[in-house]
Every structure is written in structure tokens, then in C-alpha cells.
Design a protein around this motif. Structure first.
Motif, PDB file in Angstrom:
ATOM      1  N   TYR A 147       0.809  -1.223   0.000  1.00  0.00           N
ATOM      2  CA  TYR A 147       0.000   0.000   0.000  1.00  0.00           C
ATOM      3  C   TYR A 147       0.839   1.269   0.000  1.00  0.00           C
ATOM      4  N   ASN A 148       2.164   1.129   0.109  1.00  0.00           N
ATOM      5  CA  ASN A 148       3.102   2.260   0.099  1.00  0.00           C
ATOM      6  C   ASN A 148       2.758   3.307   1.159  1.00  0.00           C
ATOM      7  N   THR A 149       2.399   2.846   2.336  1.00  0.00           N
ATOM      8  CA  THR A 149       2.076   3.752   3.428  1.00  0.00           C
ATOM      9  C   THR A 149       2.235   3.015   4.759  1.00  0.00           C
ATOM     10  N   ASN A 150       2.310   3.792   5.842  1.00  0.00           N
ATOM     11  CA  ASN A 150       2.332   3.205   7.184  1.00  0.00           C
ATOM     12  C   ASN A 150       0.996   3.381   7.899  1.00  0.00           C
ATOM     13  N   LEU A 151      -0.012   3.810   7.155  1.00  0.00           N
ATOM     14  CA  LEU A 151      -1.350   4.002   7.730  1.00  0.00           C
ATOM     15  C   LEU A 151      -2.408   3.469   6.776  1.00  0.00           C
ATOM     16  N   LEU A 152      -3.294   2.640   7.300  1.00  0.00           N
ATOM     17  CA  LEU A 152      -4.506   2.262   6.575  1.00  0.00           C
ATOM     18  C   LEU A 152      -5.698   2.793   7.368  1.00  0.00           C
ATOM     19  N   VAL A 153      -6.728   3.243   6.667  1.00  0.00           N
ATOM     20  CA  VAL A 153      -7.894   3.830   7.339  1.00  0.00           C
ATOM     21  C   VAL A 153      -9.156   3.151   6.845  1.00  0.00           C
ATOM     22  N   SER A 154     -10.004   2.773   7.795  1.00  0.00           N
ATOM     23  CA  SER A 154     -11.296   2.171   7.483  1.00  0.00           C
ATOM     24  C   SER A 154     -12.343   2.805   8.389  1.00  0.00           C
ATOM     25  N   HIS A 155     -13.579   2.715   7.977  1.00  0.00           N
ATOM     26  CA  HIS A 155     -14.655   3.281   8.793  1.00  0.00           C
ATOM     27  C   HIS A 155     -15.250   2.254   9.744  1.00  0.00           C
ATOM     28  N   ASN A 156     -14.723   1.031   9.734  1.00  0.00           N
ATOM     29  CA  ASN A 156     -15.231   0.072  10.719  1.00  0.00           C
ATOM     30  C   ASN A 156     -14.494   0.241  12.049  1.00  0.00           C
ATOM     31  N   LYS A 157     -14.859  -0.530  13.048  1.00  0.00           N
ATOM     32  CA  LYS A 157     -14.312  -0.370  14.401  1.00  0.00           C
ATOM     33  C   LYS A 157     -13.238  -1.409  14.687  1.00  0.00           C
ATOM     34  N   LEU A 158     -12.365  -1.644  13.711  1.00  0.00           N
ATOM     35  CA  LEU A 158     -11.289  -2.620  13.863  1.00  0.00           C
ATOM     36  C   LEU A 158      -9.971  -1.923  13.565  1.00  0.00           C
ATOM     37  N   VAL A 159      -9.017  -2.027  14.507  1.00  0.00           N
ATOM     38  CA  VAL A 159      -7.738  -1.350  14.337  1.00  0.00           C
ATOM     39  C   VAL A 159      -6.594  -2.307  14.637  1.00  0.00           C
ATOM     40  N   VAL A 160      -5.573  -2.276  13.792  1.00  0.00           N
ATOM     41  CA  VAL A 160      -4.353  -3.066  13.991  1.00  0.00           C
ATOM     42  C   VAL A 160      -3.256  -2.104  14.420  1.00  0.00           C
ATOM     43  N   ALA A 161      -2.544  -2.465  15.479  1.00  0.00           N
ATOM     44  CA  ALA A 161      -1.506  -1.580  16.000  1.00  0.00           C
ATOM     45  C   ALA A 161      -0.229  -2.349  16.275  1.00  0.00           C
ATOM     46  N   GLU A 162       0.877  -1.763  15.886  1.00  0.00           N
ATOM     47  CA  GLU A 162       2.173  -2.258  16.337  1.00  0.00           C
ATOM     48  C   GLU A 162       2.379  -1.755  17.753  1.00  0.00           C
ATOM     49  N   ALA A 163       2.616  -2.673  18.685  1.00  0.00           N
ATOM     50  CA  ALA A 163       2.721  -2.342  20.108  1.00  0.00           C
ATOM     51  C   ALA A 163       4.198  -2.239  20.482  1.00  0.00           C
ATOM     52  N   ASP A 164       4.692  -1.017  20.532  1.00  0.00           N
ATOM     53  CA  ASP A 164       6.117  -0.744  20.730  1.00  0.00           C
ATOM     54  C   ASP A 164       6.443  -0.707  22.218  1.00  0.00           C
ATOM     55  N   GLU A 165       7.467  -1.471  22.626  1.00  0.00           N
ATOM     56  CA  GLU A 165       7.842  -1.513  24.034  1.00  0.00           C
ATOM     57  C   GLU A 165       8.751  -0.368  24.445  1.00  0.00           C
ATOM     58  N   PHE A 166       9.305   0.389  23.476  1.00  0.00           N
ATOM     59  CA  PHE A 166      10.168   1.512  23.822  1.00  0.00           C
ATOM     60  C   PHE A 166       9.418   2.482  24.734  1.00  0.00           C
ATOM     61  N   ASP A 167      10.053   2.870  25.824  1.00  0.00           N
ATOM     62  CA  ASP A 167       9.458   3.818  26.777  1.00  0.00           C
ATOM     63  C   ASP A 167       8.118   3.315  27.331  1.00  0.00           C
ATOM     64  N   ARG A 168       7.930   1.979  27.300  1.00  0.00           N
ATOM     65  CA  ARG A 168       6.687   1.338  27.790  1.00  0.00           C
ATOM     66  C   ARG A 168       5.446   1.823  27.030  1.00  0.00           C
ATOM     67  N   SER A 169       5.644   2.216  25.776  1.00  0.00           N
ATOM     68  CA  SER A 169       4.542   2.785  25.000  1.00  0.00           C
ATOM     69  C   SER A 169       3.368   1.828  24.855  1.00  0.00           C
ATOM     70  N   PHE A 170       3.662   0.522  24.758  1.00  0.00           N
ATOM     71  CA  PHE A 170       2.570  -0.434  24.499  1.00  0.00           C
ATOM     72  C   PHE A 170       1.593  -0.573  25.654  1.00  0.00           C
ATOM     73  N   LEU A 171       1.946  -0.029  26.808  1.00  0.00           N
ATOM     74  CA  LEU A 171       1.023  -0.107  27.942  1.00  0.00           C
ATOM     75  C   LEU A 171      -0.135   0.877  27.813  1.00  0.00           C
ATOM     76  N   GLN A 172      -0.143   1.667  26.746  1.00  0.00           N
ATOM     77  CA  GLN A 172      -1.287   2.527  26.446  1.00  0.00           C
ATOM     78  C   GLN A 172      -2.378   1.779  25.685  1.00  0.00           C
ATOM     79  N   LEU A 173      -2.089   0.542  25.267  1.00  0.00           N
ATOM     80  CA  LEU A 173      -3.035  -0.238  24.475  1.00  0.00           C
ATOM     81  C   LEU A 173      -3.740  -1.282  25.329  1.00  0.00           C
ATOM     82  N   HIS A 174      -4.992  -1.578  24.968  1.00  0.00           N
ATOM     83  CA  HIS A 174      -5.780  -2.626  25.630  1.00  0.00           C
ATOM     84  C   HIS A 174      -6.387  -3.513  24.537  1.00  0.00           C
TER      85      HIS A 174
END
Length: 450
Positions: A147-174
Motif C-alpha cells: 500500500y506504500n504507506t504506514n497508515l490504513l484507514v477504514s470506517h469500521n471499528k477494527l484497528v491493527v496496531a504495532e505495540a512498541d515496548e520503547f518507553d513502555r509505550s505499548f502499555l497505552q493499548l488494551h
């Protein structure tokens, strides 16, 4: 967000920051930001109508603090004039990770965490969901080649996220469903030791609500999460998701049967190269099967997946010359990638160019780097890329180089690389690193195509 009309990013050119910037531009917000240097990614943002500047100049920040939200990455130095300006002038300031957490709230989140493999796996999950027709929004840690991008956008309620452990960033995700690919020590400048690093992954596991998929053998148990636990592995027969009847073709692509709790998916051909990507495809398939995606659509999408830029990215693959570029910057990533290359290209000479990333990582894993790089037939080692760090006395690329036992090795400056390569008889060439070594990909391809 209803109080803000303008979102300003400090460090907008980062792969994670740019995805969020693109998301809010899509949502209709005015988006702009600062970064240290121009890059292909910042050029793409500017082409999309997002204003980017490269001078540390507070006068370029939107003046109305009440209507401007500031998003920053921990990678920016706190002495940055623009950062000091927003801190001292009443702006609302949030970390990138908190913004991603807010975006995913109220949606079904499928997340991929781990020291290695999370970008490739999360991007493949997003590709499977897109190809299946369901679609998703996706915040990716690399640029998808499909897709030549780092973002895909849809109008449904489903999201895929890379959960980065740097600075404990992934603890913002549930997440509802999540994968943990690896828990090898990294970011010890933040965590201190491997115990605290792995504790953070267990904290992440505790936030997964439905299903947690871990690579077989990782130290996560039912005591760490209320989610159902599944395991995956390329070949371990006890894993819940695993490959059987696996074989490789002459160009490095694997085909296998996927055994899973609900049955078998026959003859999955992996669209990307190597055993590492085959195993990542198992993890991605596991997420999608547990989400409810049709098995046939998963099989098809894995075959059409073109991968992520700078993840075992194939640029030239002829009988007598191969050039691959890879983001590997941790010793275990390097060892796995080089081992995979040796399996893909037996009896061929593998020359690796490696640019170490961070003084602290070089210090903490010097012997491990030396062992991994010793697997090469020839090593070309460049100076350390400092990123956010100041030099550490006594730490340089020589710290690694002196202990490398490869048959051939040379230590040069990056400014010398192209001239050096032009005089080499190359067979399989691979560039490794997370710094600015990617700036050499285009000139190397041009040189090798002459």
C-alpha cells in the motif's frame, strides 16, 4: 479532541508519529510539525498537504495554544527550543503512545508486540484483513510495500496496531487479541535489565482481554493475563499454530501447511523471503483465525503480501547477484537474519554492511553483536548511528569489530562505503541497521544495475 483544530507534531518524521499525523489529517484536522532532517517520509507528508519544517524555531508553532494539541516523541531532546516553548506557554502536550491509545479506545484492537518481528507481523495482519474485504485501520511501524504507506484507514471499528515496548509505550493499548513475538533484552537504557524489560511485556499481557498468542517458550503464563493463551512456532510440534511439510524454493520463498486448533490450511506460500517471514506469517494467521477471518482468504493474502520496506527487502535477485536491505539492529535479529540468508543462499558468499544503532545498545550487547556478525562471510562495519544519544566514552564500532571472527572484515566510515563497494566482487550483499543506512539503498541499486 473536540477542543482542538490543529495538531502539531514534534518529531513528525518518525515512522509512528507520521502514521498518527496522517490519521488526523484524514480526519480533517490541520496537521503540521517539526523534524530534524528531511527524509522520504517527510517529503511524502508534505506532498499530502501536511506542513513540515526543519528549523528548531518556536515562531513556526501555531500561536493559539487553546486550539493546538502538541504530540511529541520521547526521541526528541528536551532541550529542543520548540519543546521548551510549548512546555512553558500553556499548550496541551501528549506523547505519541498516548495518542495511539486514545485512537484505539472504543474499537477492537489487534496488536503485535515483541523485540523483533512486530512490524512485519502487524503489517501482514492488516493486509490479510484488507484483502479479506473486512478492512481495518492500521498504524504500522514501517511502510507497507502493498500500500506504500504506514497508515490504513477504514470506517469500521477494527484497528491493527504495532505495540512498541520503547518507553513502555505499548502499555497505552488494551487489545482484544495480541501477539508477543519475542522478549529478548533491549532498550536497557530505559528498563535497566532484562527482568524489568520482560515484566513490561507481562504487564502488556495483562491488558489483553480475549486471546494472547505467544511464541512457544516465552515466559508468559496464565498468571500474567486473563486472556486465553495460544502458542505459535515455525516447527515446534507442541505449538498451537505451527508449520508442517515446509519447503523452500530456489528464490527463498517458503510453502507450508498451517496446523491450528481448528484444522489445517494447506499449501500456504509466503510472499516474502526467508524462515523469519514464514514464522511471522504463522503469527499473523493466528491472530486472524482467532478474529474469525476465513482460512482461504488468509492463505491467499499471505501469498500476495509484499512485505515492509527495509524488512528483508529484496532489491536485486539474479543468479549471480543478490541485494537485500534489512532493518535488523539487535544481535538476535542479525543472527536470525544472517542464518536465514545462509539457508536461502547456500554456497554463496554473503557480505553484510552493518551500521550499529545507539551507543548504549553497542555497549550493552557488544559481544552478542560480534558473535552474530561473525556468521557473515565478510563484514563491512560502519560507525555508530547515535540517534537520540550523545557519545559514550570508550564505545565505538571498534568495540564490536575487535571480536568479530568472520573470514573477512573491514571497518570504514559511511562516506567511504560506495567507493569501497564499487571495487568489491559481490555475490549476496545485505545492508543492516536502523539508522540512516537506508539512504544507501538507491545508490547501491543504481551501482549494481549498471
Amino acid at each position: 479532541m473536540k477542543n482542538y483544530s490543529h495538531i502539531y507534531f514534534l518529531g513528525i518524521g518518525g515512522i509512528g508519529m507520521s502514521a498518527i499525523a496522517r490519521y488526523y489529517a484524514f480526519k480533517g484536522f490541520k496537521v503540521s510539525g517539526y523534524d530534524l532532517t528531511p527524509s522520504q517520509l517527510t517529503a511524502e507528508l508534505q506532498a499530502e498537504g501536511i506542513e513540515v519544517h526543519y528549523d528548531d524555531n518556536p515562531a513556526l508553532i501555531p500561536a493559539d495554544a487553546a486550539s493546538t494539541l502538541i504530540v511529541y516523541t520521547p526521541a526528541i531532546p528536551k532541550e529542543l527550543k520548540e519543546y521548551q516553548h510549548v512546555v512553558n506557554n500553556g499548550y496541551k502536550i501528549v506523547k505519541r503512545s498516548r495518542m495511539l491509545g486514545e485512537i484505539t479506545e472504543g474499537q477492537k484492537c489487534l496488536a503485535v508486540a515483541g523485540t523483533h518481528g512486530k512490524t512485519t507481523t502487524s503489517t501482514l495482519v492488516a493486509h490479510i484483513l484488507t484483502e479479506s474485504g473486512e478492512g481495518c485501520s492500521a498504524f504500522l511501524g514501517g511502510t507497507s510495500k502493498n500500500y506504500n504507506t504506514n497508515l490504513l484507514v477504514s470506517h469500521n471499528k477494527l484497528v491493527v496496531a504495532e505495540a512498541d515496548e520503547f518507553d513502555r509505550s505499548f502499555l497505552q493499548l488494551h487489545p482484544s487479541i495480541a501477539v508477543i513475538t519475542a522478549m529478548d533484552a533491549d532498550h536497557l537504557d530505559i528498563y535497566g535489565d532484562i527482568g524489568h524489560y520482560q515484566d513490561a511485556f507481562r504487564d502488556f499481557a495483562a491488558q489483553v482481554s480475549d486471546a494472547l498468542i505467544i511464541k512457544y517458550g516465552l515466559p508468559v503464563t496464565g498468571k500474567d493475563t486473563g486472556a486465553r493463551i495460544f502458542t505459535y512456532h515455525l516447527s515446534e510440534p507442541k505449538a498451537d499454530f505451527r508449520a508442517e511439510n515446509m519447503h523452500i524454493d530456489s528464490f527463498g520463498h517458503y510453502t507450508y501447511d498451517l496446523c491450528h486448533p481448528g484444522g489445517i490450511i494447506k499449501d500456504i506460500r509466503v510472499g516474502t523471503l526467508g524462515a523469519l517471514n514464514a514464522e511471522n506469517s504463522i503469527a499473523a494467521a493466528a491472530i486472524c483465525l482467532l478474529h474469525g477471518t476465513d482460512a482461504g482468504k488468509i492463505r491467499h493474502a499471505i501469498g500476495t503480501y509484499a512485505g515492509v520496506k527495509r524488512r528483508m527487502e529484496e532489491h536485486i535477485n539474479r543468479d549471480n547477484l543478490t541485494y537485500i536491505d534489512d532493518y535488523a539492529h539487535h544481535p538476535n535479529e542479525l543472527a536470525a537474519a544472517i542464518s536465514s540468508l545462509k539457508e536461502m543462499f547456500p554456497k554463496r558468499k554473503i557480505t553484510g554492511v552493518f551500521q550499529p544503532h545507539l551507543y548504549s545498545r553497542t555497549r550493552d550487547f557488544a559481544s552478542e553483536f560480534a558473535n552474530a556478525l561473525s556468521l557473515l562471510d565478510k563484514l563491512i562495519l560502519l560507525d555508530i548511528y547515535p540517534a537520540r544519544e550523545e557519545p559514550i566514552p570508550g564505545i565505538s564500532s571498534e568495540t564490536i569489530f575487535k571480536d568479530v571472527s568472520a573470514k573477512e572484515k573491514v571497518l570504514i566510515k559511511k562516506e567511504e562505503l560506495m567507493d569501497y563497494l564499487s571495487r568489491e566482487a559481490l555475490d549476496v550483499l545485505v545492508t543492516f541497521g536502523a539508522g540512516n543506512i537506508d539512504r544507501f539503498v538507491k545508490p547501491i541499486c543504481e551501482m549494481l544495475s549498471k
